[in-house]
Motif scaffolding. Structure first.
Motif, PDB file in Angstrom:
ATOM      1  N   LEU A  36     -48.335 127.730-106.876  1.00  0.00           N
ATOM      2  CA  LEU A  36     -48.116 126.475-106.164  1.00  0.00           C
ATOM      3  C   LEU A  36     -46.728 125.925-106.460  1.00  0.00           C
ATOM      4  O   LEU A  36     -46.008 125.496-105.555  1.00  0.00           O
ATOM      5  N   SER A  37     -46.313 125.935-107.734  1.00  0.00           N
ATOM      6  CA  SER A  37     -45.012 125.385-108.104  1.00  0.00           C
ATOM      7  C   SER A  37     -43.874 126.156-107.451  1.00  0.00           C
ATOM      8  O   SER A  37     -42.888 125.567-107.015  1.00  0.00           O
ATOM      9  N   CYS A  38     -44.024 127.484-107.373  1.00  0.00           N
ATOM     10  CA  CYS A  38     -42.987 128.281-106.722  1.00  0.00           C
ATOM     11  C   CYS A  38     -42.828 127.816-105.277  1.00  0.00           C
ATOM     12  O   CYS A  38     -41.720 127.676-104.766  1.00  0.00           O
ATOM     13  N   LYS A  39     -43.952 127.572-104.641  1.00  0.00           N
ATOM     14  CA  LYS A  39     -43.932 127.089-103.254  1.00  0.00           C
ATOM     15  C   LYS A  39     -43.221 125.728-103.195  1.00  0.00           C
ATOM     16  O   LYS A  39     -42.388 125.490-102.330  1.00  0.00           O
ATOM     17  N   LEU A  40     -43.546 124.852-104.152  1.00  0.00           N
ATOM     18  CA  LEU A  40     -42.968 123.508-104.163  1.00  0.00           C
ATOM     19  C   LEU A  40     -41.454 123.560-104.335  1.00  0.00           C
ATOM     20  O   LEU A  40     -40.725 122.779-103.740  1.00  0.00           O
ATOM     21  N   PHE A  41     -40.974 124.464-105.158  1.00  0.00           N
ATOM     22  CA  PHE A  41     -39.525 124.535-105.393  1.00  0.00           C
ATOM     23  C   PHE A  41     -38.847 125.534-104.460  1.00  0.00           C
ATOM     24  O   PHE A  41     -37.674 125.842-104.620  1.00  0.00           O
ATOM     25  N   GLY A  42     -39.604 126.080-103.507  1.00  0.00           N
ATOM     26  CA  GLY A  42     -39.007 126.935-102.484  1.00  0.00           C
ATOM     27  C   GLY A  42     -38.546 128.295-102.964  1.00  0.00           C
ATOM     28  O   GLY A  42     -37.594 128.849-102.441  1.00  0.00           O
ATOM     29  N   ILE A  43     -39.186 128.844-104.013  1.00  0.00           N
ATOM     30  CA  ILE A  43     -38.765 130.171-104.463  1.00  0.00           C
ATOM     31  C   ILE A  43     -39.934 131.149-104.412  1.00  0.00           C
ATOM     32  O   ILE A  43     -39.906 132.201-105.042  1.00  0.00           O
ATOM     33  N   ALA A  44     -40.987 130.799-103.658  1.00  0.00           N
ATOM     34  CA  ALA A  44     -42.162 131.667-103.607  1.00  0.00           C
ATOM     35  C   ALA A  44     -41.925 132.845-102.668  1.00  0.00           C
ATOM     36  O   ALA A  44     -41.096 132.774-101.762  1.00  0.00           O
ATOM     37  N   LYS A  45     -42.654 133.944-102.934  1.00  0.00           N
ATOM     38  CA  LYS A  45     -42.640 135.064-102.003  1.00  0.00           C
ATOM     39  C   LYS A  45     -43.373 134.634-100.748  1.00  0.00           C
ATOM     40  O   LYS A  45     -44.352 133.892-100.810  1.00  0.00           O
ATOM     41  N   ASP A  46     -42.877 135.121 -99.616  1.00  0.00           N
ATOM     42  CA  ASP A  46     -43.474 134.696 -98.363  1.00  0.00           C
ATOM     43  C   ASP A  46     -44.511 135.706 -97.914  1.00  0.00           C
ATOM     44  O   ASP A  46     -44.252 136.554 -97.066  1.00  0.00           O
ATOM     45  N   ASN A  47     -45.716 135.666 -98.491  1.00  0.00           N
ATOM     46  CA  ASN A  47     -46.752 136.602 -98.050  1.00  0.00           C
ATOM     47  C   ASN A  47     -48.138 135.945 -98.080  1.00  0.00           C
ATOM     48  O   ASN A  47     -48.277 134.773 -98.418  1.00  0.00           O
ATOM     49  N   LYS A  48     -49.158 136.735 -97.719  1.00  0.00           N
ATOM     50  CA  LYS A  48     -50.506 136.167 -97.574  1.00  0.00           C
ATOM     51  C   LYS A  48     -51.063 135.687 -98.909  1.00  0.00           C
ATOM     52  O   LYS A  48     -51.717 134.648 -98.967  1.00  0.00           O
ATOM     53  N   THR A  49     -50.832 136.462 -99.968  1.00  0.00           N
ATOM     54  CA  THR A  49     -51.357 136.091-101.281  1.00  0.00           C
ATOM     55  C   THR A  49     -50.891 134.690-101.664  1.00  0.00           C
ATOM     56  O   THR A  49     -51.681 133.856-102.107  1.00  0.00           O
ATOM     57  N   THR A  50     -49.585 134.441-101.487  1.00  0.00           N
ATOM     58  CA  THR A  50     -49.050 133.137-101.819  1.00  0.00           C
ATOM     59  C   THR A  50     -49.767 132.056-101.033  1.00  0.00           C
ATOM     60  O   THR A  50     -50.207 131.045-101.582  1.00  0.00           O
ATOM     61  N   LYS A  51     -49.877 132.292 -99.730  1.00  0.00           N
ATOM     62  CA  LYS A  51     -50.463 131.292 -98.855  1.00  0.00           C
ATOM     63  C   LYS A  51     -51.866 130.923 -99.334  1.00  0.00           C
ATOM     64  O   LYS A  51     -52.210 129.752 -99.456  1.00  0.00           O
ATOM     65  N   TRP A  52     -52.674 131.971 -99.639  1.00  0.00           N
ATOM     66  CA  TRP A  52     -54.050 131.717-100.067  1.00  0.00           C
ATOM     67  C   TRP A  52     -54.113 131.004-101.412  1.00  0.00           C
ATOM     68  O   TRP A  52     -54.791 129.993-101.549  1.00  0.00           O
ATOM     69  N   THR A  53     -53.384 131.553-102.411  1.00  0.00           N
ATOM     70  CA  THR A  53     -53.473 130.932-103.742  1.00  0.00           C
ATOM     71  C   THR A  53     -53.003 129.488-103.695  1.00  0.00           C
ATOM     72  O   THR A  53     -53.632 128.609-104.284  1.00  0.00           O
ATOM     73  N   VAL A  54     -51.909 129.262-102.981  1.00  0.00           N
ATOM     74  CA  VAL A  54     -51.372 127.906-102.922  1.00  0.00           C
ATOM     75  C   VAL A  54     -52.383 126.956-102.314  1.00  0.00           C
ATOM     76  O   VAL A  54     -52.683 125.898-102.859  1.00  0.00           O
ATOM     77  N   GLU A  55     -52.956 127.370-101.178  1.00  0.00           N
ATOM     78  CA  GLU A  55     -53.881 126.484-100.496  1.00  0.00           C
ATOM     79  C   GLU A  55     -55.117 126.198-101.349  1.00  0.00           C
ATOM     80  O   GLU A  55     -55.516 125.055-101.530  1.00  0.00           O
ATOM     81  N   ILE A  56     -55.702 127.281-101.889  1.00  0.00           N
ATOM     82  CA  ILE A  56     -56.931 127.117-102.672  1.00  0.00           C
ATOM     83  C   ILE A  56     -56.670 126.293-103.921  1.00  0.00           C
ATOM     84  O   ILE A  56     -57.418 125.362-104.248  1.00  0.00           O
TER      85      ILE A  56
END
Lengths: 253, 358
Positions: B88-108
């Motif tokens: 989630l934090s990677c997403k917040l700071f804009g350094i996350a990988k752009d794939n399905k795993t990220t999307k799911w973990t972040v949302e959940i």
């Protein structure tokens, strides 16, 4: 040479590389026009000349003096010799036209006197004189935001004239005005250039104005000079290089 | 003269260096935030939800050792998660990988955090529908409200004087606050102070001090000052003054930060010095917002002054406290009625004035 610029670079803190090694020089009494698309570095270039921003590398020489990295009192002294006119006029809205014009003199007025707004008769005389040059002496007591756009820009010109500038910078001075008013504003710049011998550097968008008023033209594209020469030499091909293949010239009269 | 090749390299290098540096910094931030998220979830789920609610243990056992073990565990999980760039934090700071795993973990995980926070909050607040509708409670409330709706007008004179005292306390606190607030606001405006290191340090230190003062409620300040200068209106006034300065300095400085940059640039281009720029380009733009904030603050201070009276800050609040202590609800009813009336009037007047000056 009133102004010599050599290999000027500007990188903003966000990483934008706005000027990429710009070099040119300006003779006294010239009317130099800078053209180019929005974002091509025109405004950055002007602001590097009167040091509203500090260039990253390269040199700016004004009257033979290197002013690229000067600071403090020295910088203020240089700034007070270079007038500037902006696209958005940048007047103090709630103040009278007269006090806006006197603001141009701040660089050579004492701090205390300028705060209690105690000015000598000469300063007032000069201010009225500057207003007369741009033909709005009768509006001196009016609040500046009650004026029309063209009139506000004339006040801004009068403000810069208060500085007795050796060099006058104009950052797209007519971009927010209608065509007729644009032309009349440009005529004031022309008069100042011819009557007082003030060197003018002006950013413009409309080529018809460029051809009419400029003595020399510089075109910027993505932070680099891609054209330098007489305004009459800008033909169709050059126009497309400067503004892109899609562009078509719009006439304003 | 710098030679050509150096100059050409120079800006590109700055750009790529800046990008690398900010990416690294963001990763560090993400790791720290992820450690916090993980630690928070474990503690909340284990202590508030599992032990307190499911096992219904009243006094939770507390040991630093246990907390420490949980913390160390979170450091490992959080770091690993952030380094995998799917958190989630990677997403917040804009350094996350752009794939399905990220999307799911972040949302959940985001939903999970929100849910456990809400549930834990519900448990900690001890929300109970039953006690609102219990017979005993309802009877008490009825007795109290009944008395308050038949106010005792015998103390009207005293209450009126106390009310006037309150309004004056608020007025004087607001007026005295103006000069120091004005001065402070210029030193706490980022756009005026960011230019050199010394002024930026002053800005930073002042900001921290003001934030600290503001974070302490006027009620607490009143307690401090009633010990310092003695119980009474003076203590209440100083308490309000301190808090008003700290809060309004923030509002004023935000007004300064929000001014149009154009006129400032224009005045600066004439060769004016710093003081002249502030006086001729900044001040004309902020006079009206300042006036408006100050008037609004007087209105707020009247409301606060009534509360401050409760701890010995003088005025109507002190009076309210006395009658409430004696359980004389008819008198309390009158006082509350007066407070409500005055607050309403003040609210109306200050809104009208603020409308008029804009």
């Amino acid at each position: 040479m009133i102004l010599e610029i050599q290999n000027l670079h500007k990188v903003y803190n966000n990483g934008t590389h706005a000027l990429k090694g710009v070099s040119f020089s300006v003779k006294e009494g010239e009317f130099l026009v800078v053209i180019g698309l929005s974002g091509s570095g025109k405004s950055t270039l002007l602001r590097s000349i009167n040091r509203l921003i500090e260039p990253t590398s390269g040199t700016v020489r004004f009257l033979g003096k290197d002013i690229t990295h000067i600071k403090g009192e020295e910088l203020r002294k240089i700034k007070s010799q270079i007038g500037m006119v902006f696209q958005q006029f940048n007047l103090i809205k709630r103040r009278s036209v007269l006090s806006n014009v006197i603001n141009g003199k701040l660089g050579s007025l004492g701090t205390f006197n300028s705060i209690i707004e105690k000015y000598s008769d000469e300063v007032y005389k000069e201010a009225y004189n500057c207003l007369d040059i741009v033909g709005i002496g009768d509006k001196a007591k009016v609040r500046s935001d009650s004026l029309s756009g063209g009139q506000q820009q004339r006040v801004a010109i009068a403000r810069s004239l208060m500085q007795n500038p050796k060099l006058l910078l104009a950052d797209e001075p007519v971009a927010s005005l209608d065509p007729a008013t644009s032309n009349s504003i440009m005529q004031y710049f022309e008069r100042i250039n011819k009557d007082f011998g003030t060197t003018v550097i002006c950013n413009l968008h409309f080529l018809s104005l460029v051809r009419r008023y400029a003595t020399r033209v510089i075109a910027l594209k993505a932070g680099e000079i891609i054209y330098e020469g007489a305004p009459s030499d800008i033909n169709e091909a050059w126009f497309k290089t400067i503004y892109g293949e899609e562009a078509e010239e719009v006439e304003i009269r | 003269m710098i030679n050509n090749s150096e100059v050409d390299l120079f800006p590109q290098k700055i750009i790529s260096d800046k990008k690398k540096k900010s990416d690294k910094l963001n990763l560090v931030k993400a790791v720290l935030l992820d450690i916090f998220f993980v630690f928070y979830s474990i503690v909340v789920v284990q202590r508030a939800i599992y032990l307190k609610y499911i096992l219904e243990i009243r006094d939770l056992p507390f040991s630093w050792n246990q907390i420490f073990i949980l913390f160390v565990a979170s450091i490992f999980i959080g770091t690993a998660w952030a380094l995998s760039r799917t958190s989630l934090s990677c997403k917040l700071f804009g350094i996350a990988k752009d794939n399905k795993t990220t999307k799911w973990t972040v949302e959940i995980f985001a939903w999970f955090l929100f849910d456990i926070t809400f549930i834990a909050g519900w448990i900690v607040t001890k929300i109970s529908i039953v006690s609102i509708f219990s017979g005993e409670g309802l009877a008490g409330a009825e007795r109290l409200f009944g008395a308050m709706f038949r106010p005792e007008f015998g103390i009207f004179d005293d209450a009126l004087f106390a009310m006037i005292e309150t309004i004056y306390i608020a007025l004087i606190a607001t007026l005295i606050s103006i000069p120091p607030t004005l001065i402070l606001s210029f030193f706490t405006a980022r756009n005026l102070m960011k230019d050199n290191k010394i002024s930026f340090t002053i800005y930073y230190v002042l900001r921290i001090i003001l934030n600290f003062i503001r974070s302490i409620e006027p009620l607490i300040w009143a307690i401090i000052f009633s010990v310092w200068v003695g119980i009474g209106p003076f203590a209440g006034m100083i308490a309000l003054l301190v808090h008003t300065i700290a809060s309004n300095a923030k509002l004023y400085s935000e007004a300064i930060e929000g001014i149009e940059e154009g006129p400032v640039e224009a005045i600066s281009a004439t060769g004016a010095n710093k003081i002249q720029i502030v006086w001729h380009a900044v001040v004309p733009q902020i006079i009206l917002p300042f006036l408006s904030f100050t008037i609004y603050r007087w209105d707020i201070n009247v409301r606060m002054a009534t509360i401050i009276g409760l701890v010995g800050g003088g005025g109507i609040g002190t009076m309210l406290m006395q009658y409430q202590g004696l359980a004389r609800w008819h008198e309390v009813g009158l006082i509350i009625l007066m407070i409500a009336f005055v607050v309403w009037i003040m609210d109306y007047i200050s809104a009208k004035i603020r409308e008029a000056i804009y």
